[in-house]
Design an enzyme around this catalytic site. Sequence first.
Site, PDB file in Angstrom:
ATOM      1  N   SER A 187     -93.920  38.899 100.955  1.00 47.55           N
ATOM      2  CA  SER A 187     -92.826  37.987 101.329  1.00 47.55           C
ATOM      3  C   SER A 187     -92.594  36.893 100.284  1.00 47.55           C
ATOM      4  O   SER A 187     -93.480  36.569  99.500  1.00 47.55           O
ATOM      5  CB  SER A 187     -93.121  37.384 102.710  1.00 47.55           C
ATOM      6  OG  SER A 187     -94.378  36.770 102.741  1.00 47.55           O
ATOM      7  N   LYS A 212     -99.087  39.848 102.290  1.00 41.06           N
ATOM      8  CA  LYS A 212     -99.303  38.893 101.200  1.00 41.06           C
ATOM      9  C   LYS A 212     -98.054  38.030 101.038  1.00 41.06           C
ATOM     10  O   LYS A 212     -97.017  38.494 100.561  1.00 41.06           O
ATOM     11  CB  LYS A 212     -99.568  39.627  99.877  1.00 41.06           C
ATOM     12  CG  LYS A 212    -100.091  38.650  98.832  1.00 41.06           C
ATOM     13  CD  LYS A 212     -99.691  38.997  97.427  1.00 41.06           C
ATOM     14  CE  LYS A 212     -98.353  38.461  97.026  1.00 41.06           C
ATOM     15  NZ  LYS A 212     -98.277  37.013  96.872  1.00 41.06           N
ATOM     16  N   GLY A 265     -87.858  39.526  98.085  1.00 39.76           N
ATOM     17  CA  GLY A 265     -88.161  38.759  96.881  1.00 39.76           C
ATOM     18  C   GLY A 265     -87.173  39.137  95.791  1.00 39.76           C
ATOM     19  O   GLY A 265     -86.060  39.594  96.087  1.00 39.76           O
ATOM     20  N   SER A 266     -87.588  38.974  94.560  1.00 35.36           N
ATOM     21  CA  SER A 266     -86.626  39.168  93.478  1.00 35.36           C
ATOM     22  C   SER A 266     -86.440  40.659  93.147  1.00 35.36           C
ATOM     23  O   SER A 266     -87.318  41.488  93.388  1.00 35.36           O
ATOM     24  CB  SER A 266     -87.084  38.406  92.241  1.00 35.36           C
ATOM     25  OG  SER A 266     -88.351  38.864  91.848  1.00 35.36           O
ATOM     26  N   THR A 267     -85.302  40.950  92.561  1.00 34.51           N
ATOM     27  CA  THR A 267     -84.951  42.332  92.229  1.00 34.51           C
ATOM     28  C   THR A 267     -85.934  42.913  91.219  1.00 34.51           C
ATOM     29  O   THR A 267     -86.341  44.076  91.336  1.00 34.51           O
ATOM     30  CB  THR A 267     -83.500  42.354  91.688  1.00 34.51           C
ATOM     31  OG1 THR A 267     -82.661  41.795  92.701  1.00 34.51           O
ATOM     32  CG2 THR A 267     -83.038  43.753  91.356  1.00 34.51           C
ATOM     33  N   GLY A 268     -86.333  42.111  90.237  1.00 32.20           N
ATOM     34  CA  GLY A 268     -87.246  42.595  89.199  1.00 32.20           C
ATOM     35  C   GLY A 268     -88.567  43.060  89.785  1.00 32.20           C
ATOM     36  O   GLY A 268     -89.068  44.144  89.433  1.00 32.20           O
ATOM     37  N   VAL A 269     -89.138  42.283  90.694  1.00 34.89           N
ATOM     38  CA  VAL A 269     -90.417  42.656  91.304  1.00 34.89           C
ATOM     39  C   VAL A 269     -90.241  43.933  92.141  1.00 34.89           C
ATOM     40  O   VAL A 269     -91.075  44.848  92.088  1.00 34.89           O
ATOM     41  CB  VAL A 269     -90.987  41.498  92.158  1.00 34.89           C
ATOM     42  CG1 VAL A 269     -92.170  41.955  92.999  1.00 34.89           C
ATOM     43  CG2 VAL A 269     -91.402  40.332  91.267  1.00 34.89           C
ATOM     44  N   GLU A 293     -85.356  43.579 100.404  1.00 30.71           N
ATOM     45  CA  GLU A 293     -84.176  42.710 100.348  1.00 30.71           C
ATOM     46  C   GLU A 293     -84.390  41.791  99.157  1.00 30.71           C
ATOM     47  O   GLU A 293     -85.387  41.078  99.099  1.00 30.71           O
ATOM     48  CB  GLU A 293     -84.023  41.930 101.653  1.00 30.71           C
ATOM     49  CG  GLU A 293     -83.880  42.814 102.897  1.00 30.71           C
ATOM     50  CD  GLU A 293     -82.763  43.840 102.821  1.00 30.71           C
ATOM     51  OE1 GLU A 293     -81.756  43.585 102.138  1.00 30.71           O
ATOM     52  OE2 GLU A 293     -82.916  44.915 103.423  1.00 30.71           O
ATOM     53  N   CYS A 327     -81.368  33.300  99.044  1.00 27.48           N
ATOM     54  CA  CYS A 327     -80.822  34.499  98.412  1.00 27.48           C
ATOM     55  C   CYS A 327     -79.316  34.553  98.614  1.00 27.48           C
ATOM     56  O   CYS A 327     -78.592  35.134  97.819  1.00 27.48           O
ATOM     57  CB  CYS A 327     -81.483  35.729  98.991  1.00 27.48           C
ATOM     58  SG  CYS A 327     -81.445  35.723 100.779  1.00 27.48           S
ATOM     59  N   GLU A 425     -78.887  35.505  88.588  1.00 24.04           N
ATOM     60  CA  GLU A 425     -79.407  34.661  89.668  1.00 24.04           C
ATOM     61  C   GLU A 425     -80.228  33.518  89.064  1.00 24.04           C
ATOM     62  O   GLU A 425     -81.134  33.760  88.271  1.00 24.04           O
ATOM     63  CB  GLU A 425     -80.292  35.483  90.610  1.00 24.04           C
ATOM     64  CG  GLU A 425     -80.750  34.682  91.814  1.00 24.04           C
ATOM     65  CD  GLU A 425     -81.633  35.470  92.782  1.00 24.04           C
ATOM     66  OE1 GLU A 425     -82.634  36.054  92.344  1.00 24.04           O
ATOM     67  OE2 GLU A 425     -81.318  35.479  93.991  1.00 24.04           O
TER      68      GLU A 425
HETATM   69  P1  NAD Z   1     -90.690  36.855  93.857  1.00 24.52           P
HETATM   70  O1  NAD Z   1     -90.069  38.175  93.607  1.00 24.52           O
HETATM   71  O2  NAD Z   1     -91.169  36.067  92.705  1.00 24.52           O
HETATM   72  O3  NAD Z   1     -91.954  37.040  94.832  1.00 24.52           O
HETATM   73  C1  NAD Z   1     -91.845  37.723  96.067  1.00 24.52           C
HETATM   74  C2  NAD Z   1     -93.217  38.222  96.476  1.00 24.52           C
HETATM   75  O4  NAD Z   1     -93.619  39.273  95.577  1.00 24.52           O
HETATM   76  C3  NAD Z   1     -94.301  37.151  96.359  1.00 24.52           C
HETATM   77  O5  NAD Z   1     -95.192  37.287  97.449  1.00 24.52           O
HETATM   78  C4  NAD Z   1     -94.959  37.483  95.042  1.00 24.52           C
HETATM   79  O6  NAD Z   1     -96.271  37.019  94.928  1.00 24.52           O
HETATM   80  C5  NAD Z   1     -94.914  39.001  95.079  1.00 24.52           C
HETATM   81  N1  NAD Z   1     -95.066  39.643  93.760  1.00 24.52           N
HETATM   82  C6  NAD Z   1     -94.694  39.171  92.553  1.00 24.52           C
HETATM   83  N2  NAD Z   1     -94.993  40.086  91.592  1.00 24.52           N
HETATM   84  C7  NAD Z   1     -95.556  41.146  92.211  1.00 24.52           C
HETATM   85  C8  NAD Z   1     -96.058  42.398  91.783  1.00 24.52           C
HETATM   86  N3  NAD Z   1     -96.036  42.747  90.496  1.00 24.52           N
HETATM   87  N4  NAD Z   1     -96.555  43.261  92.703  1.00 24.52           N
HETATM   88  C9  NAD Z   1     -96.577  42.922  94.022  1.00 24.52           C
HETATM   89  N5  NAD Z   1     -96.101  41.756  94.496  1.00 24.52           N
HETATM   90  C10 NAD Z   1     -95.597  40.878  93.604  1.00 24.52           C
HETATM   91  O7  NAD Z   1     -89.646  36.022  94.750  1.00 24.52           O
HETATM   92  P2  NAD Z   1     -89.713  34.514  95.243  1.00 24.52           P
HETATM   93  O8  NAD Z   1     -89.550  33.611  94.055  1.00 24.52           O
HETATM   94  O9  NAD Z   1     -90.862  34.288  96.156  1.00 24.52           O
HETATM   95  O10 NAD Z   1     -88.393  34.455  96.129  1.00 24.52           O
HETATM   96  C11 NAD Z   1     -87.121  34.309  95.563  1.00 24.52           C
HETATM   97  C12 NAD Z   1     -86.425  35.649  95.405  1.00 24.52           C
HETATM   98  O11 NAD Z   1     -86.369  36.299  96.665  1.00 24.52           O
HETATM   99  C13 NAD Z   1     -84.982  35.495  94.951  1.00 24.52           C
HETATM  100  O12 NAD Z   1     -84.677  36.500  94.025  1.00 24.52           O
HETATM  101  C14 NAD Z   1     -84.197  35.685  96.246  1.00 24.52           C
HETATM  102  O13 NAD Z   1     -82.874  36.112  96.049  1.00 24.52           O
HETATM  103  C15 NAD Z   1     -85.024  36.697  96.952  1.00 24.52           C
HETATM  104  N6  NAD Z   1     -84.802  36.667  98.400  1.00 24.52           N
HETATM  105  C16 NAD Z   1     -84.041  37.645  98.943  1.00 24.52           C
HETATM  106  C17 NAD Z   1     -83.759  37.624 100.297  1.00 24.52           C
HETATM  107  C18 NAD Z   1     -82.893  38.694 100.922  1.00 24.52           C
HETATM  108  O14 NAD Z   1     -82.857  38.788 102.139  1.00 24.52           O
HETATM  109  N7  NAD Z   1     -82.179  39.470 100.143  1.00 24.52           N
HETATM  110  C19 NAD Z   1     -84.285  36.614 101.104  1.00 24.52           C
HETATM  111  C20 NAD Z   1     -85.094  35.639 100.498  1.00 24.52           C
HETATM  112  C21 NAD Z   1     -85.353  35.672  99.148  1.00 24.52           C
END
Ligand code: NAD
Length: 543
Positions: A187, A212, A265-269, A293, A327, A425
């Site tokens: 998350s 996590k 989380g983010s699209t890249g991850v 998402e 987001c 973004e």
């Molecule tokens: P993030 O992608 O940096 O992290 C999200 C989660 O992924 C975290 O728990 C992080 O520790 C984990 N993570 C990171 N690298 C990883 C890997 N290599 N393997 C496994 N897990 C990994 O995102 P953030 O900064 O916490 O949140 C912001 C992002 O989330 C923005 O891009 C936002 O648009 C997106 N978001 C989307 C929605 C939606 O509903 N579409 C809602 C909320 C946030």
Amino acid sequence: MTIGTFVYPIPANEPILQYAPGSPEKPLLKKTLAELKNTPVDIPMYIGNETITTGKKIAIHPPYEKDFLLGYFNEGEEKHVQQAIDTALATKESWEAVSWENKAHIFLKAAELLATKYRPHIVAATMLGQGKNVYQAEIDAACELIDFLRFNVHFLSEIYKNQPISSPGMNNRSEWRPLEGFVLAVSPFNFTAIGANLPASAAMCGNVVVWKPAYPQIYSANIFMQVMKEAGLPDGVINLIYVDGPVLGKVCFSHPDFAGVHFTGSTGVFNTMWKTIGENIGKYKSYPRIVGETGGKDFVMIHKSADVDVAVTALIRGAFEYQGQKCSAASRAYLPSNLAAAIKEKLIATLSAMKMGSAEDFTNFINAVIDERAFDKIAGFIDGIKNSPDASIIVGGNYDKSIGYFIEPTVVETTNPKYKTMCEEIFGPVLTIYVYDAEQFEEALHLVDTTSPYALTGAVIAQDRFAVELATNKLRNSAGNFYVNDKPTGAVVGQQPFGGARGSGTNDKAGSILNLYRWLSSRTIKEVYVPATDYKYAFLQEA
Ligand code: NAD
């Protein structure tokens, strides 16, 4: 044993407390904020019935008061991921065997605890740990989280009712099994409700979960976990661990019992996860469910018939609430040439008068961004704008991290509709505007549709119904959540199922019935009452 068909009707949305002067909730919340600040935490990981502390304690600070210590959480390592998976799998059989009504009442009790006894705690923790103002914390950590729990119980009871037809002399039925293996919930930092919903929705469906959260959300995740325990969630159903993302991925994505990932989380991850899962596909017992998402570059498209105040309010609330760290936050806007001057003037006047500071001072609309990494990244975008011939800052643009991670709400005007900040973004309080020829609305809609790789949320502001219709049609695939004459943020569970497509995710609509189907694997059972005893069909006889 279940001896009744129990009903879980569609609930009402949890009312939003206003924290107005004289309300009982305001002093209670202030008292809880003070209590939490006076009680430093040492947050363990929760694996089965164990609370695990490690030698690696990571400090937690409010983003707006970076020298204040709220306490620590205990970071884990590879062996804790393995332990969490083993514990989840060891709990699977007993959790699956719990009747639906007994599962349902755990989540409904948790919702009730959050609506009453723990409401000030989860709201205060979200203000302190994630730097939300009181209203943003209330709509997230109280209302949306409570709604997720209550609505999902209703939706799942509807799924269980969903059964196939049967011909005479036999019966068909669908069993809605949980997935075989464990579900991984990963998350983001920005919503306490999303953090809770990712593991809870899968667990409700009978799955066992390794969860996590992002590190800045651990302070509030800890409270949710305590609430789930008090509500009666058996140990081992949700195992909460704090490890580095890649460490988590290494163990989970190569495990044969990996059954699915519930990610926000983010699209890249998410892309990295999907790629790793693809590379490991031969290792798994089942095809894993991949639900994500992800990011957004959400638009507000203003038509020449728009009401200027409606447009300005949608932009300000849409772009700057929670410092643009949603987001769904509006981050690119298209202004018609006939209204551009009036809209800009009001934007500048309103934002210049806006107060920024601590979330504990309720008069601040704007607070700090989440952490130093986010601050530096957003400041980098702002510096780039200051040095660009294509764009200029019309209001804001200052930042300061001496006390907390403060960035002024910033509006950028560009003459290049494909300028970097119209496409990428930023995830901060930066809105880029582009003025288009008011007589070229349809061409501008094409621009909106083709400018960014995302398709999460978007809004059209117009009084002309032809314009609304045209925008709705032309932007059909530009956003999974589309708003008419409103800001593009603030989706409510049960009212606006949330999620986007293209680079914004798998669009499985969190908080809707669609999402729950992803955590279920149906088994169809056919039973014949008087079975055939001869293989011959009638057609085999000539006369
Ligand atoms: P993030 O992608 O940096 O992290 C999200 C989660 O992924 C975290 O728990 C992080 O520790 C984990 N993570 C990171 N690298 C990883 C890997 N290599 N393997 C496994 N897990 C990994 O995102 P953030 O900064 O916490 O949140 C912001 C992002 O989330 C923005 O891009 C936002 O648009 C997106 N978001 C989307 C929605 C939606 O509903 N579409 C809602 C909320 C946030």
